[in-house]
Write a protein that holds these residues in place. Structure first.
Motif, PDB file in Angstrom:
ATOM      1  N   ALA A 213       7.648  -3.156  16.035  1.00 31.41           N
ATOM      2  CA  ALA A 213       6.700  -4.360  16.053  1.00 31.41           C
ATOM      3  C   ALA A 213       5.301  -4.142  16.077  1.00 31.41           C
ATOM      4  N   ILE A 214       4.383  -4.933  15.514  1.00 31.24           N
ATOM      5  CA  ILE A 214       2.992  -4.918  15.739  1.00 31.24           C
ATOM      6  C   ILE A 214       2.492  -5.411  17.260  1.00 31.24           C
TER       7      ILE A 214
ATOM      8  N   PRO B   6       7.434  -7.794  12.684  1.00 30.27           N
ATOM      9  CA  PRO B   6       7.939  -6.306  12.188  1.00 30.27           C
ATOM     10  C   PRO B   6       7.126  -5.470  11.432  1.00 30.27           C
ATOM     11  N   VAL B   7       6.910  -4.345  11.677  1.00 30.89           N
ATOM     12  CA  VAL B   7       6.057  -3.415  10.873  1.00 30.89           C
ATOM     13  C   VAL B   7       6.761  -3.420   9.343  1.00 30.89           C
ATOM     14  N   ASP B   8       7.946  -3.262   9.215  1.00 27.72           N
ATOM     15  CA  ASP B   8       8.673  -3.234   7.862  1.00 27.72           C
ATOM     16  C   ASP B   8       8.474  -4.651   7.208  1.00 27.72           C
ATOM     17  N   GLY B   9       7.882  -4.526   6.030  1.00 30.54           N
ATOM     18  CA  GLY B   9       7.632  -5.666   5.280  1.00 30.54           C
ATOM     19  C   GLY B   9       6.322  -6.427   5.570  1.00 30.54           C
ATOM     20  N   LEU B  10       5.439  -5.798   6.539  1.00 31.75           N
ATOM     21  CA  LEU B  10       4.152  -6.489   7.010  1.00 31.75           C
ATOM     22  C   LEU B  10       3.125  -6.695   5.895  1.00 31.75           C
TER      23      LEU B  10
ATOM     24  N   ASP C 214       1.049   2.060   3.334  1.00 26.99           N
ATOM     25  CA  ASP C 214       0.519   3.321   3.530  1.00 26.99           C
ATOM     26  C   ASP C 214       1.036   3.514   4.969  1.00 26.99           C
ATOM     27  N   LEU C 215       0.729   2.742   5.821  1.00 27.35           N
ATOM     28  CA  LEU C 215       0.875   2.907   7.322  1.00 27.35           C
ATOM     29  C   LEU C 215       2.143   2.913   7.708  1.00 27.35           C
ATOM     30  N   GLY C 216       3.079   2.035   6.977  1.00 28.47           N
ATOM     31  CA  GLY C 216       4.211   1.755   7.067  1.00 28.47           C
ATOM     32  C   GLY C 216       4.948   3.125   6.809  1.00 28.47           C
ATOM     33  N   ASP C 217       4.528   3.807   5.885  1.00 26.26           N
ATOM     34  CA  ASP C 217       5.244   4.864   5.501  1.00 26.26           C
ATOM     35  C   ASP C 217       5.111   6.180   6.396  1.00 26.26           C
ATOM     36  N   ARG C 218       3.913   6.084   6.944  1.00 28.35           N
ATOM     37  CA  ARG C 218       3.879   7.200   8.032  1.00 28.35           C
ATOM     38  C   ARG C 218       4.856   7.329   9.002  1.00 28.35           C
ATOM     39  N   PRO C 219       5.269   8.522   9.525  1.00 32.66           N
ATOM     40  CA  PRO C 219       6.010   8.795  10.625  1.00 32.66           C
ATOM     41  C   PRO C 219       5.513   8.442  11.963  1.00 32.66           C
TER      42      PRO C 219
END
Length: 279
Positions: free
Chosen positions: A201-202, A230-234, A274-279
């Motif tokens: 979460a942010i 949640p960062v997913d779907g932000l 892009d940030l959500g895709d980064r590890p």
């Protein structure tokens, strides 16, 4: 009286400035194009020889970026991932030759709405250090920039450093820019995003948009709404209407206001993805 000064100390430079009101010069990548004659008018104060004004250093409170630090210096510096957006913007500042000469302080003092360095520095909660004969003062970058080509720098002051607090160096970041072509372009819209994620979460987020208002702005209301999400779907939570409500989009030869607002919203969503895709 000489027309060109290149002092080696800050004290001498401030003395020249107080005595002559000279034009301040560093990389000159903005100064020369804005001059409508073959030479600069009046006395010129070249600050590039002043000891201690160039370079990036770690301090007890965070990071210090000296006034004459160039964009190439920033690209070569070892910095936390929160600074990635600043490096990405540095790579967009003109050609390599411009990046080698142009300085961070010059970019800020020129106060163009399309200054590439401003949105990332806003998202890093940056302050500017202004030094005059009576000492130094600090201002948040958001207060320092007051309008197109307008700042809070007094005529007897030099911008000596940009300061980034430790609290703003958490997380990862992304800078995106839209222009009429891929390279060497003045932006239609640009965004800088920094986010710190804890347990999916942010916990902290900063969203800054440039080229869409007289000065670049942070989207504070949207930031507050995204905290805890949640960062997913932000990116799905960033609507065109909400982003546009935080801006005052300008219209010029490159694009009109509504197009800029829509572009800024889309760039924000892409940066978050892009940030959500980064590890």
């Amino acid at each position: 009286m000489p027309s060109y000064y290149r002092p080696a100390t800050l004290t001498d430079a401030l003395g020249v400035l107080a005595e002559t009101g000279a034009v301040i010069a560093a990389g000159c990548t903005d100064l020369f194009p804005s001059t409508d004659r073959q030479e600069l008018a009046g006395p010129v104060l070249d600050i590039t020889a002043i000891t201690g004004l160039r370079g990036v250093s770690r301090t007890d409170a965070g990071w210090r970026i000296g006034a004459t630090t160039t964009w190439s210096d920033l690209l070569a510096a070892e910095l936390p991932p929160a600074f990635t957006m600043l490096k990405e913007s540095a790579a967009e500042v003109g050609s390599v030759q411009i990046q080698n000469a142009g300085t961070v302080a010059g970019n800020l003092c020129n106060a163009s709405p399309a200054a590439d360095g401003v949105p990332p520095l806003l998202a890093l909660d940056a302050e500017v250090e202004l030094t005059g004969a009576n000492g130094a003062r600090r201002l948040p970058l958001a207060r320092f920039l007051t309008g197109v080509r307008q700042t809070q720098r007094r005529t007897d002051e030099l911008l000596t450093a940009v300061l980034v607090p430790e609290a703003a160096t958490r997380g990862s970041s992304r800078f995106l820019k839209l222009g009429a072509r891929k390279y060497l372009v003045i932006s239609i819209a640009m965004v800088a995003v920094r986010q710190h994620v804890v347990d999916g979460a942010i916990e902290d987020i900063a969203l800054a948009v440039g080229s869409c208002s007289a000065v670049a702005v942070r989207l504070r209301d949207l930031e507050r709404r995204l905290i805890g999400c949640p960062v997913d779907g932000l990116s799905d939570l960033v609507t065109d209407a909400e982003a546009a409500s935080c801006l005052s989009p300008i219209s010029d030869i490159r694009a009109d206001g509504p197009y800029r607002a829509g572009a800024a919203s889309e760039l924000l969503r892409r940066a978050l993805d892009d940030l959500g895709d980064r590890p």
